[in-house]
Design an enzyme around this catalytic site. Sequence first.
Site, PDB file in Angstrom:
ATOM      1  N   ASN A  55      39.066 -20.641   4.111  1.00  0.00           N
ATOM      2  CA  ASN A  55      39.447 -19.214   4.138  1.00  0.00           C
ATOM      3  C   ASN A  55      39.482 -18.719   5.578  1.00  0.00           C
ATOM      4  O   ASN A  55      39.274 -19.487   6.517  1.00  0.00           O
ATOM      5  CB  ASN A  55      38.480 -18.397   3.283  1.00  0.00           C
ATOM      6  N   PRO A 110      27.927 -24.806  -5.552  1.00  0.00           N
ATOM      7  CA  PRO A 110      26.636 -24.141  -5.776  1.00  0.00           C
ATOM      8  C   PRO A 110      26.649 -22.767  -5.107  1.00  0.00           C
ATOM      9  O   PRO A 110      27.284 -22.599  -4.059  1.00  0.00           O
ATOM     10  CB  PRO A 110      25.632 -25.072  -5.080  1.00  0.00           C
TER      11      PRO A 110
HETATM   12  O1  PMT Z   1      33.636 -14.221   9.695  1.00  0.00           O
HETATM   13  P1  PMT Z   1      34.367 -12.925  10.024  1.00  0.00           P
HETATM   14  O2  PMT Z   1      35.810 -13.160  10.385  1.00  0.00           O
HETATM   15  O3  PMT Z   1      33.612 -12.110  11.060  1.00  0.00           O
HETATM   16  O4  PMT Z   1      34.401 -12.046   8.696  1.00  0.00           O
HETATM   17  C1  PMT Z   1      33.210 -11.563   8.160  1.00  0.00           C
HETATM   18  C2  PMT Z   1      33.156 -11.748   6.631  1.00  0.00           C
HETATM   19  C3  PMT Z   1      34.283 -10.967   5.974  1.00  0.00           C
HETATM   20  C4  PMT Z   1      33.276 -13.221   6.261  1.00  0.00           C
HETATM   21  C5  PMT Z   1      31.746 -11.215   6.176  1.00  0.00           C
HETATM   22  O5  PMT Z   1      31.587  -9.892   6.591  1.00  0.00           O
HETATM   23  C6  PMT Z   1      31.588 -11.321   4.683  1.00  0.00           C
HETATM   24  O6  PMT Z   1      31.992 -10.475   3.900  1.00  0.00           O
HETATM   25  N1  PMT Z   1      30.937 -12.435   4.219  1.00  0.00           N
HETATM   26  C7  PMT Z   1      30.801 -12.783   2.791  1.00  0.00           C
HETATM   27  C8  PMT Z   1      32.015 -13.562   2.361  1.00  0.00           C
HETATM   28  C9  PMT Z   1      31.946 -13.982   0.901  1.00  0.00           C
HETATM   29  O7  PMT Z   1      32.080 -15.111   0.613  1.00  0.00           O
HETATM   30  O8  PMT Z   1      31.693 -13.000   0.071  1.00  0.00           O
HETATM   31  P2  PMT Z   1      31.580 -13.208  -1.557  1.00  0.00           P
HETATM   32  O9  PMT Z   1      31.649 -11.815  -2.073  1.00  0.00           O
HETATM   33  O10 PMT Z   1      32.562 -14.174  -2.038  1.00  0.00           O
HETATM   34  O11 PMT Z   1      30.120 -13.798  -1.750  1.00  0.00           O
HETATM   35  C10 PMT Z   1      28.975 -12.992  -1.961  1.00  0.00           C
HETATM   36  C11 PMT Z   1      27.777 -13.571  -1.260  1.00  0.00           C
HETATM   37  O12 PMT Z   1      27.431 -14.825  -1.832  1.00  0.00           O
HETATM   38  C12 PMT Z   1      27.956 -13.826   0.213  1.00  0.00           C
HETATM   39  O13 PMT Z   1      26.744 -13.489   0.842  1.00  0.00           O
HETATM   40  C13 PMT Z   1      28.236 -15.317   0.301  1.00  0.00           C
HETATM   41  O14 PMT Z   1      27.782 -15.868   1.532  1.00  0.00           O
HETATM   42  C14 PMT Z   1      27.401 -15.825  -0.857  1.00  0.00           C
HETATM   43  N2  PMT Z   1      27.916 -17.053  -1.487  1.00  0.00           N
HETATM   44  C15 PMT Z   1      29.123 -17.050  -2.111  1.00  0.00           C
HETATM   45  C16 PMT Z   1      29.555 -18.185  -2.749  1.00  0.00           C
HETATM   46  C17 PMT Z   1      28.723 -19.329  -2.744  1.00  0.00           C
HETATM   47  N3  PMT Z   1      29.121 -20.441  -3.334  1.00  0.00           N
HETATM   48  N4  PMT Z   1      27.553 -19.302  -2.105  1.00  0.00           N
HETATM   49  C18 PMT Z   1      27.118 -18.187  -1.486  1.00  0.00           C
HETATM   50  O15 PMT Z   1      26.045 -18.179  -0.897  1.00  0.00           O
END
Ligand code: PMT
Length: 407
Positions: free
Chosen positions: A212, A307
């Site tokens: 991504n 995971p």
């Molecule tokens: O890296 P940049 O260009 O500075 O951009 C920043 C960002 C947009 C990446 C950052 O601010 C952000 O939003 N990070 C979270 C991205 C994400 O994957 O969000 P999510 O809504 O899909 O996941 C929710 C949470 O679960 C996140 O804390 C993620 O790290 C965590 N996760 C998700 C999937 C997974 N398999 N394991 C996880 O730990």
Amino acid sequence: MTSLAGKSVLLIVGGGIAAYKVHELVRLLKTRGATVRIILTRAAEQFVTPLSLASLSGEKVYTSLFSLTDEVEMGHIQLSRAADLLVVAPATADLIAKMANGLADDLASTALLATDKRILVAPAMNVRMWRHPATMRNIETLQRDGVTLAGPSDGEMACGEFGPGRMAEPNEILTAIVDMLKPKAQPLAGRKVVITAGPTREPIDPVRFISNHSSGKQGYAIARAAVELGAETVLVSGPVSLPIPPGVQLMPVETAQEMLEICEGEMPADIAIFTAAVADWRVAAEAPEKIKKTGSGPPSLMLAENPDILATISRSAKRPRIVVGFAAETEHVTEHAVQKLKRKGCDLIVANDVSRDAGVFGGDRNTIHLVSATGVEDWPQMSKDDVAQKLMERLAQMLVPQQKTEE
Ligand code: PMT
């Protein structure tokens, strides 16, 4: 009297009538023990002389970008690199406009562009110039870039007019310098913070992967802020092209599975912050060789769920005292974040809008909504560095409530 011994200030003097006041500023800085190196713009040389400032500072005064002897003794990049703080006084409308627009056509503006150090600006100009929308726009830009202002103050001006535009007095500029150079409190000293950042890469075959747009900027900014507050900081990072922040222990990974294993190995920790954009799915069976075009259409890829690192750490026996997740949403940002808070079992969710127009992926700014069990806090748009600093200060307060994060 706070000592500035061991501190180095690069003073950039613009061409304005207030330039005469920098003699007193240099004297005050020297009394506190600071090293003061000085750059004069060509216009500043009309108001003060290199000789008088060299006598007061005890250092060579620099004026030309193209001086061979200066470049050999101390190159223009080295001048700003060797400083702890850059001070622009007086900052004329012209110098401010150059800074706001990233121009670098003389030694002063080049040194200002070539630095990653903090900058203090003491504007000085006619009241109409100060109030002009162009100057106001430029000042706003500088503040957004993290530049600190000292003044200007109200008063009678050399041109006979009255109003804002007078340069702050040398002792006021000194107070601002002392404040910017004083060591920050380190409420997270002795505490461990684990941060995930960047994207993960899930291989399809030896040459292709699913990933991504995460640049890692937000996560790396948080790691820098954690180090500043004194934390032992472990940054578990997917592939990004960012420099390793000083003081951070970097653990590079590629896949979600590797990220999980490293995070588990880093427990226990006091705080864990999951900014990484982890791929939710991987290819169930990575092809051992490059998948070839067969002529019978594209291949089908069977996906398997990765995971959930955040949920796993949140529910583990070694759960950190504070677990922070991020939520990257393109619609119903806070509603989805509230659901994620419950589903993933963390203490806080930092929700941000990652739709294309918001420019958060890869950009330098972010607008976040801090979601906790008690409600949602909307923060104004700010730089990712400011988000990181404010967030880390909040977490430090939650972990060590009896201490203040700022001296
Ligand atoms: O890296 P940049 O260009 O500075 O951009 C920043 C960002 C947009 C990446 C950052 O601010 C952000 O939003 N990070 C979270 C991205 C994400 O994957 O969000 P999510 O809504 O899909 O996941 C929710 C949470 O679960 C996140 O804390 C993620 O790290 C965590 N996760 C998700 C999937 C997974 N398999 N394991 C996880 O730990």
